[in-house]
Design an enzyme around this catalytic site. Structure first.
Site, PDB file in Angstrom:
ATOM      1  N   LYS A  42      -5.242  20.988   8.198  1.00  0.00           N
ATOM      2  CA  LYS A  42      -5.451  21.877   7.044  1.00  0.00           C
ATOM      3  C   LYS A  42      -5.968  23.236   7.512  1.00  0.00           C
ATOM      4  O   LYS A  42      -5.449  24.288   7.135  1.00  0.00           O
ATOM      5  CB  LYS A  42      -6.469  21.228   6.098  1.00  0.00           C
ATOM      6  CG  LYS A  42      -6.715  21.998   4.819  1.00  0.00           C
ATOM      7  CD  LYS A  42      -7.952  21.514   4.061  1.00  0.00           C
ATOM      8  CE  LYS A  42      -7.900  20.042   3.734  1.00  0.00           C
ATOM      9  NZ  LYS A  42      -9.001  19.650   2.804  1.00  0.00           N
ATOM     10  N   LYS A  94     -15.904  16.963   9.710  1.00  0.00           N
ATOM     11  CA  LYS A  94     -16.308  16.430   8.400  1.00  0.00           C
ATOM     12  C   LYS A  94     -17.582  15.632   8.593  1.00  0.00           C
ATOM     13  O   LYS A  94     -17.859  15.163   9.693  1.00  0.00           O
ATOM     14  CB  LYS A  94     -15.220  15.492   7.851  1.00  0.00           C
ATOM     15  CG  LYS A  94     -15.298  15.280   6.353  1.00  0.00           C
ATOM     16  CD  LYS A  94     -14.593  16.383   5.618  1.00  0.00           C
ATOM     17  CE  LYS A  94     -14.783  16.289   4.120  1.00  0.00           C
ATOM     18  NZ  LYS A  94     -13.920  17.272   3.425  1.00  0.00           N
ATOM     19  N   ASP A 108     -18.384  18.753  -0.447  1.00  0.00           N
ATOM     20  CA  ASP A 108     -17.271  17.843  -0.744  1.00  0.00           C
ATOM     21  C   ASP A 108     -17.796  16.957  -1.875  1.00  0.00           C
ATOM     22  O   ASP A 108     -18.717  17.379  -2.593  1.00  0.00           O
ATOM     23  CB  ASP A 108     -16.867  17.034   0.513  1.00  0.00           C
ATOM     24  CG  ASP A 108     -15.513  16.328   0.352  1.00  0.00           C
ATOM     25  OD1 ASP A 108     -14.484  16.987   0.491  1.00  0.00           O
ATOM     26  OD2 ASP A 108     -15.504  15.118   0.062  1.00  0.00           O
ATOM     27  N   THR A 112     -10.913  26.018  -4.384  1.00  0.00           N
ATOM     28  CA  THR A 112     -10.021  24.877  -4.151  1.00  0.00           C
ATOM     29  C   THR A 112      -9.093  24.682  -5.352  1.00  0.00           C
ATOM     30  O   THR A 112      -7.868  24.549  -5.197  1.00  0.00           O
ATOM     31  CB  THR A 112     -10.826  23.596  -3.872  1.00  0.00           C
ATOM     32  OG1 THR A 112     -11.843  23.879  -2.921  1.00  0.00           O
ATOM     33  CG2 THR A 112      -9.920  22.500  -3.352  1.00  0.00           C
ATOM     34  N   SER A 142     -14.031  29.328   2.415  1.00  0.00           N
ATOM     35  CA  SER A 142     -15.194  29.141   3.295  1.00  0.00           C
ATOM     36  C   SER A 142     -15.052  30.014   4.535  1.00  0.00           C
ATOM     37  O   SER A 142     -16.030  30.590   5.019  1.00  0.00           O
ATOM     38  CB  SER A 142     -15.310  27.672   3.731  1.00  0.00           C
ATOM     39  OG  SER A 142     -15.898  26.886   2.731  1.00  0.00           O
TER      40      SER A 142
HETATM   41  P1  NDP Z   1     -17.005  16.285  -6.894  1.00  0.00           P
HETATM   42  O1  NDP Z   1     -18.085  15.404  -6.436  1.00  0.00           O
HETATM   43  O2  NDP Z   1     -17.329  17.608  -7.485  1.00  0.00           O
HETATM   44  O3  NDP Z   1     -16.078  15.536  -7.950  1.00  0.00           O
HETATM   45  C1  NDP Z   1     -15.427  14.342  -7.637  1.00  0.00           C
HETATM   46  C2  NDP Z   1     -14.781  13.808  -8.897  1.00  0.00           C
HETATM   47  O4  NDP Z   1     -13.970  12.685  -8.575  1.00  0.00           O
HETATM   48  C3  NDP Z   1     -15.799  13.314  -9.912  1.00  0.00           C
HETATM   49  O5  NDP Z   1     -15.261  13.478 -11.203  1.00  0.00           O
HETATM   50  C4  NDP Z   1     -15.925  11.855  -9.552  1.00  0.00           C
HETATM   51  O6  NDP Z   1     -16.387  11.045 -10.612  1.00  0.00           O
HETATM   52  C5  NDP Z   1     -14.516  11.512  -9.176  1.00  0.00           C
HETATM   53  N1  NDP Z   1     -14.532  10.434  -8.171  1.00  0.00           N
HETATM   54  C6  NDP Z   1     -15.084  10.479  -6.953  1.00  0.00           C
HETATM   55  N2  NDP Z   1     -14.948   9.308  -6.323  1.00  0.00           N
HETATM   56  C7  NDP Z   1     -14.314   8.510  -7.165  1.00  0.00           C
HETATM   57  C8  NDP Z   1     -13.872   7.191  -7.082  1.00  0.00           C
HETATM   58  N3  NDP Z   1     -14.077   6.434  -5.983  1.00  0.00           N
HETATM   59  N4  NDP Z   1     -13.200   6.694  -8.144  1.00  0.00           N
HETATM   60  C9  NDP Z   1     -12.970   7.471  -9.244  1.00  0.00           C
HETATM   61  N5  NDP Z   1     -13.373   8.734  -9.389  1.00  0.00           N
HETATM   62  C10 NDP Z   1     -14.015   9.256  -8.351  1.00  0.00           C
HETATM   63  O7  NDP Z   1     -16.021  16.476  -5.635  1.00  0.00           O
HETATM   64  P2  NDP Z   1     -14.887  17.557  -5.400  1.00  0.00           P
HETATM   65  O8  NDP Z   1     -14.271  17.958  -6.684  1.00  0.00           O
HETATM   66  O9  NDP Z   1     -15.447  18.585  -4.517  1.00  0.00           O
HETATM   67  O10 NDP Z   1     -13.844  16.724  -4.515  1.00  0.00           O
HETATM   68  C11 NDP Z   1     -12.738  16.030  -5.100  1.00  0.00           C
HETATM   69  C12 NDP Z   1     -11.686  15.789  -4.037  1.00  0.00           C
HETATM   70  O11 NDP Z   1     -11.223  17.049  -3.526  1.00  0.00           O
HETATM   71  C13 NDP Z   1     -12.132  15.012  -2.793  1.00  0.00           C
HETATM   72  O12 NDP Z   1     -11.041  14.264  -2.302  1.00  0.00           O
HETATM   73  C14 NDP Z   1     -12.469  16.102  -1.798  1.00  0.00           C
HETATM   74  O13 NDP Z   1     -12.405  15.635  -0.473  1.00  0.00           O
HETATM   75  C15 NDP Z   1     -11.369  17.094  -2.107  1.00  0.00           C
HETATM   76  N6  NDP Z   1     -11.587  18.485  -1.701  1.00  0.00           N
HETATM   77  C16 NDP Z   1     -12.707  19.181  -2.073  1.00  0.00           C
HETATM   78  C17 NDP Z   1     -12.848  20.504  -1.715  1.00  0.00           C
HETATM   79  C18 NDP Z   1     -13.997  21.326  -2.164  1.00  0.00           C
HETATM   80  O14 NDP Z   1     -14.021  22.527  -1.863  1.00  0.00           O
HETATM   81  N7  NDP Z   1     -14.968  20.787  -2.888  1.00  0.00           N
HETATM   82  C19 NDP Z   1     -11.856  21.181  -0.872  1.00  0.00           C
HETATM   83  C20 NDP Z   1     -10.678  20.383  -0.592  1.00  0.00           C
HETATM   84  C21 NDP Z   1     -10.590  19.081  -0.981  1.00  0.00           C
HETATM   85  P3  NDP Z   1     -17.957  10.601 -10.635  1.00  0.00           P
HETATM   86  O15 NDP Z   1     -18.723  11.874 -10.810  1.00  0.00           O
HETATM   87  O16 NDP Z   1     -18.045   9.666 -11.776  1.00  0.00           O
HETATM   88  O17 NDP Z   1     -18.204   9.946  -9.295  1.00  0.00           O
HETATM   89  O1  2IT Z   2     -11.860  18.998   2.205  1.00  0.00           O
HETATM   90  C1  2IT Z   2     -12.169  20.205   2.304  1.00  0.00           C
HETATM   91  O2  2IT Z   2     -11.374  21.047   2.726  1.00  0.00           O
HETATM   92  C2  2IT Z   2     -13.509  20.604   1.860  1.00  0.00           C
HETATM   93  N1  2IT Z   2     -14.255  19.770   1.370  1.00  0.00           N
HETATM   94  C3  2IT Z   2     -13.962  22.025   2.025  1.00  0.00           C
HETATM   95  C4  2IT Z   2     -14.438  22.272   3.424  1.00  0.00           C
HETATM   96  C5  2IT Z   2     -15.080  23.598   3.672  1.00  0.00           C
HETATM   97  O3  2IT Z   2     -15.556  23.752   4.803  1.00  0.00           O
HETATM   98  O4  2IT Z   2     -15.147  24.452   2.793  1.00  0.00           O
END
Ligand code: NDP
Ligand code: 2IT
Length: 445
Positions: free
Chosen positions: A114, A126, A166, A210, A377
């Site tokens: 990525k 990570k 994350d 994101t 980032s």
């Molecule tokens: P958050 O913690 O902000 O939100 C995660 C969301 O997904 C929540 O609504 C959560 O529900 C739900 N969730 C998490 N785990 C589970 C599970 N096992 N089953 C069902 N629902 C689940 O995280 P992010 O939005 O930051 O991350 C979401 C995804 O995006 C991840 O895969 C992460 O790796 C990816 N990502 C994030 C980035 C970032 O900048 N934040 C960048 C690139 C990718 P609940 O609150 O009820 O647990």
């Molecule tokens: O999965 C991802 O790319 C992230 N959670 C963001 C990583 C970052 O360094 O901003």
């Protein structure tokens, strides 16, 4: 046996219990066949694939912390410094009870490709912990973050390894961790963490990056296939950082987003998700999604999972790994879905991915579609190095350019190898080629 199959077998032997890691490696390597076959002798001599599937370093540590009653708990902390050939290790921290070595390694492995795709100088890493933030008080979160950073601080820094958020790690946690980092280091090294608050070196637009980036990429994907987002019905899973800003941007582009979900249930809102209400429920009140339905007459709340049963044109999985299964893919296809773009990391299983691709659904993998977060980032690191803050317009413009270039590069890579329209192969090949050259040029250890 070919080189790829040998390495896949090695990975399975060496990591027998790490199913997510094996899945991620299989997804990447099996789509690289034409590239590997073309360069097999050279890559074998360098043991390139063996290096690529072995992290440079795995750090595991104890994280003791005290709850509000004075009882001590112990969690496991992780930082995987997977590949530093392109730049300092870079990638988020996840706090979730499901975290284990397999999940950490799959995320770090994906991150290498990525980050390569973004075009910015960032290696892949990570980390995180099996700590469960749910139901914890603010003071408990603070004590956990301080204890976590007290150990992690030994291994990170602006030129070595730069963590971010994350799942379960957002602005509050980054603030607590940066405070502890600064206290122990005795220096202001803003570039050691990204996703910081705007008052202490964070970048405008990082919170949204994101989700917004996902939509910028989706727009390019549709454009290349003579379609547009405006007027489309979109289903989103998740209700966290990525999901909220994906919903916001999709709505701004003229689509109607009709679902979101969390780990207890999901919302169907045929009028379109009210993103301000969703932010209030999730970002301000940190409540469950039933609170959204309680405040919104058009919305239905249902327990369990079910987002992918709703008829849509575009599906954006934005929650977690392996949340879109083969049966879900079948429902999406039967309901006429035309595109799936991954906001989360590896949300679609291998079987579901193949089914979608074979059914003609446009499919963009997370390592390209969600790269806007880490790209921003990277922009935050640049601003910290310059000791400047760019305007939100400047950051957003750079983000759009990066997402457009990512799409161009993966589209071209797929075409170059006779696999036009296979965006999984395109993303893996484009990410791999740059990383491979950087490693070989450095006779990478
Ligand atoms: P958050 O913690 O902000 O939100 C995660 C969301 O997904 C929540 O609504 C959560 O529900 C739900 N969730 C998490 N785990 C589970 C599970 N096992 N089953 C069902 N629902 C689940 O995280 P992010 O939005 O930051 O991350 C979401 C995804 O995006 C991840 O895969 C992460 O790796 C990816 N990502 C994030 C980035 C970032 O900048 N934040 C960048 C690139 C990718 P609940 O609150 O009820 O647990
Ligand atoms: O999965 C991802 O790319 C992230 N959670 C963001 C990583 C970052 O360094 O901003």
């Amino acid at each position: 046996m070919g080189y790829i199959d040998e390495v896949l077998e090695l990975v399975a032997q060496q990591n027998p219990d790490q199913k997510e890691f094996q899945q991620a490696v299989k997804e990447v390597l099996s789509s690289l066949r034409p590239v590997i076959e073309k360069n097999e002798a050279r890559y074998r001599r360098e043991a390139l694939l063996e290096k690529m599937v072995n992290p440079e370093r795995v750090i595991m540590f104890r994280v003791p912390w005290q709850d509000d009653e004075g009882n001590t708990h112990v969690n496991t902390g992780y930082r995987i410094q997977f590949n530093g050939a392109i730049g300092p290790y870079k990638g988020g921290l996840r706090f979730h009870p499901s975290v284990n070595l397999s999940i950490m390694k799959f995320l770090a492995f994906e991150q290498c490709f990525k980050n390569s795709l973004t075009g910015l100088p960032m290696g892949g890493g990570k980390g995180g912990s099996d700590f469960d933030p749910k139901g914890k008080s603010d003071r408990e979160i603070l004590r956990f973050c301080q204890s976590f950073m007290t150990e992690l601080v030994k291994y990170i820094g602006p030129d070595t390894d730069v963590p971010a958020g994350d799942i379960g790690v957002g602005a509050r946690e980054i603030g607590y961790m940066y405070g502890q980092y600064r206290r122990i280091r005795g220096a202001y090294e803003g570039g050691a963490l990204t996703g910081k608050g705007l008052t202490y070196g964070g970048s405008l637009g990082r919170k949204q990056a994101t989700g917004y980036g996902l939509l910028y990429l989706t727009r390019e994907l549709l454009k290349a296939n003579n379609m547009d987002i405006a007027g489309k019905i979109v289903t989103v899973s998740g209700a966290g950082n990525v999901a909220i800003y994906a919903i916001e941007k999709a709505t701004a582009m003229g689509a109607k987003v009709v679902t979101c979900s969390d780990s207890t249930g999901w919302i169907y809102d045929p009028e379109g998700i009210d993103v301000e209400l969703l932010k209030d429920v999730k970002e301000v009140r940190r409540a469950r999604l039933d609170a959204y339905a309680a405040a919104r007459p058009s919305a239905q709340y249902k327990e369990g999972r079910g987002v992918w049963s709703v008829k849509c044109d575009i599906a954006l999985p934005c929650a977690t790994q392996n949340e879109l299964l083969l049966d879900d893919a079948k429902m999406l296809v039967a309901n006429g879905c035309t595109a799936v773009c991954e906001g989360a990391n590896m949300p679609t299983t291998l079987e579901a991915t193949h089914y979608l691709q074979e059914s003609g659904v446009l499919f963009c993998p997370g390592k390209a579609a969600n790269a806007g977060g880490v790209a921003c980032s990277g922009l935050e690191m640049s601003q910290n190095s310059q000791r400047l803050s760019w305007s939100v317009e400047e950051v957003d413009e750079k983000l759009q350019t990066i997402m457009v270039n990512i799409f161009k590069n993966l589209d071209q890579a797929a075409k170059d190898y006779g696999m036009a329209g296979n965006y999984v192969a395109g993303a893996n090949i484009a990410g791999f080629e740059k990383l491979a050259e950087a490693m070989i040029a450095q006779a990478s250890f």
